[in-house]
Design an enzyme around this catalytic site. Structure first.
Site, short mmCIF file in Angstrom:
data_model
loop_
_atom_site.label_atom_id
_atom_site.label_comp_id
_atom_site.label_asym_id
_atom_site.label_seq_id
_atom_site.Cartn_x
_atom_site.Cartn_y
_atom_site.Cartn_z
N ASP A 142 14.28 30.24 41.07
CA ASP A 142 13.31 30.49 42.13
C ASP A 142 11.98 30.99 41.55
O ASP A 142 11.36 31.87 42.10
CB ASP A 142 13.89 31.53 43.11
CG ASP A 142 13.08 31.64 44.39
OD1 ASP A 142 12.39 30.68 44.74
OD2 ASP A 142 13.14 32.71 45.04
N CYS A 196 27.07 19.95 59.81
CA CYS A 196 26.48 20.77 60.88
C CYS A 196 26.82 20.21 62.26
O CYS A 196 26.88 20.96 63.25
CB CYS A 196 24.97 20.86 60.72
SG CYS A 196 24.43 21.93 59.38
N CYS A 199 25.93 21.45 66.15
CA CYS A 199 25.64 22.89 66.18
C CYS A 199 24.14 23.14 66.01
O CYS A 199 23.49 22.54 65.15
CB CYS A 199 26.41 23.61 65.07
SG CYS A 199 26.10 25.39 64.99
N CYS A 202 21.64 28.17 64.41
CA CYS A 202 20.56 28.74 63.59
C CYS A 202 19.21 28.55 64.26
O CYS A 202 18.34 29.44 64.21
CB CYS A 202 20.57 28.15 62.19
SG CYS A 202 20.36 26.35 62.12
N CYS A 206 16.87 31.98 65.85
CA CYS A 206 15.68 32.38 65.09
C CYS A 206 14.71 33.16 65.98
O CYS A 206 14.23 32.64 66.99
CB CYS A 206 14.97 31.15 64.51
SG CYS A 206 13.49 31.57 63.56
N CYS A 222 8.30 32.41 59.83
CA CYS A 222 9.57 32.96 59.35
C CYS A 222 9.39 34.43 58.97
O CYS A 222 8.47 34.79 58.23
CB CYS A 222 10.06 32.15 58.15
SG CYS A 222 11.57 32.78 57.39
N CYS A 249 15.02 38.32 56.61
CA CYS A 249 15.76 38.12 57.87
C CYS A 249 16.97 37.26 57.57
O CYS A 249 16.86 36.25 56.89
CB CYS A 249 14.86 37.45 58.90
SG CYS A 249 15.68 37.08 60.48
N CYS A 252 19.64 33.47 60.82
CA CYS A 252 20.13 32.10 60.83
C CYS A 252 21.39 31.94 59.99
O CYS A 252 22.19 31.02 60.22
CB CYS A 252 19.04 31.13 60.36
SG CYS A 252 18.51 31.35 58.64
N CYS A 256 25.64 31.45 61.54
CA CYS A 256 26.21 30.17 61.10
C CYS A 256 27.74 30.24 61.01
O CYS A 256 28.27 31.10 60.29
CB CYS A 256 25.64 29.78 59.74
SG CYS A 256 26.32 28.24 59.10
#
Length: 354
Positions: A142, A196, A199, A202, A206, A222, A249, A252, A256
């Site tokens: 990252d 997914c 569904c 998420c 939010c 976000c 945060c 989401c 799940c």
């Protein structure tokens, strides 16, 4: 020389010894991801993260970023603390019902993952060198123009969920990703199919509606972006929606269904630090800059600095004041004359929320 399939098996074994949960391999042709990346940048969804646009398509071209790269080894490391209780998702959501409590994203409560993964990825690279001799490589965590989620999904680590994070059927999404770009031709892992379905949990949960459509995130809305990456004033219309979240945060991910399979880390590095869980906003707002630096040493939180730390908590205190927590006013008053105009503005806004 060891065969490529046998080498991948050996890499996987070495990775497990280093605390990684899974290893995958993919090639360097990410051309099919370029149009989506370009549209995302053109719409400005990256906000103030100028490095996203500055590197342009190099993010989708590993061999341009690191010349000679032939394969990318992807690594996954689970980060739920060792002491995580069975009903951790419910417990985390309940923190929102206590407006005076400060919420720090779960991944940031322990040691800085950049440090943990980078060191272990380098050890993994050293282990590969012991098997094959010197080879060209570069480690990423990252920290550079790398399409992490795209590489992870292509290498079988999981699929891209509707929140844009990578999901695995057996591990949810509570994990970090890292990569080693190598000049070795390794057999790619098989991608997995998405699960997914219909569904939309998420998207629905939010708080700021940052997930504007399945698989599309406007980072500018976000809370993780606003509290960590964004340097200036937080948009006024979004402040009430942040509630008592002061760093990141998890909503989401908490909602799940696949995260009922999220795994605990075996590493002590991700155990929560004292002072970052279950503390009141007023306690953290009282930290001097020296205390902030001391308590966040080796933590990912330190990178935002004391000024943004106070900005974030001021917003949360304003939301607590609106929710009926009278003690929030007293805490806010202590920073009304703060030297930073950014802090003063957010404190003034917060005091108006009574």
């Amino acid at each position: 020389m060891i065969g490529s399939k046998q080498l991948v098996s050996r890499i996987q074994a070495l990775a497990r010894e280093l605390g990684f949960s899974q290893i995958g391999v993919t090639g360097v042709d990410l051309s099919s991801a370029e149009p989506g990346l370009m549209r995302w940048l053109e719409k400005g969804f990256h906000g103030e993260m100028a490095y996203m646009a500055a590197h342009g398509m190099r993010r989708a071209r590993p061999a341009e970023l690191v010349p000679g790269t032939v394969s990318v080894i992807t690594a996954r490391m689970d980060y739920l603390p060792r002491t995580t209780p069975g009903e951790w998702q419910r417990i985390e959501f309940e923190r929102l019902e206590r407006p005076q409590e400060a919420i720090v994203s779960m991944y940031a409560r322990g040691r800085d993952y950049h440090k943990v993964l980078r060191a272990r990825l380098q050890k993994l690279a050293d282990g590969i060198a012991a098997e094959v001799g010197p080879f060209g490589h570069r480690v990423f965590t990252d920290s550079a123009p790398v399409l992490e989620a795209e590489l992870a999904s292509r290498s079988g680590q999981g699929w891209r969920g509707k929140h844009t994070l990578v999901l695995d059927r057996e591990a949810g999404s509570m994990f970090f990703l890292g990569e080693i770009y190598v000049d070795l031709a390794l057999p790619p892992s098989e991608p997995v199919s998405p699960h997914c379905g219909s569904c939309s949990a998420c998207i629905d949960v939010c708080p700021t509606r940052a997930i504007i459509a399945p698989y599309r995130l406007d980072a500018r809305r976000c809370i993780s972006y606003l509290t960590i990456e964004h340097a200036g004033p937080i948009p006024i219309e979004l402040r009430p929606l942040m509630a008592n979240r002061i760093y990141g945060c998890d909503d989401c991910q908490l909602v799940c269904p696949w995260n009922k399979f999220a795994r605990k880390s075996a590493l002590a590095d991700f155990d929560p630090r004292e002072g970052l869980t279950g503390r009141t906003l007023a306690e953290l707002f009282a930290w001097t800059e020296e205390e902030f630096l001391a308590r966040t040493e080796g933590s990912p939180i330190r990178r935002i600095g004391h000024e943004r730390w106070l900005r974030n908590i001021a917003v949360a205190l304003g939301n607590a004041l609106r929710a009926g927590d009278a003690s929030a006013r007293q805490a806010l008053e202590t920073r009304r004359q703060h030297p930073s105009a950014l802090v003063r503005e957010h404190v003034a806004w917060a005091l108006q929320q009574a």
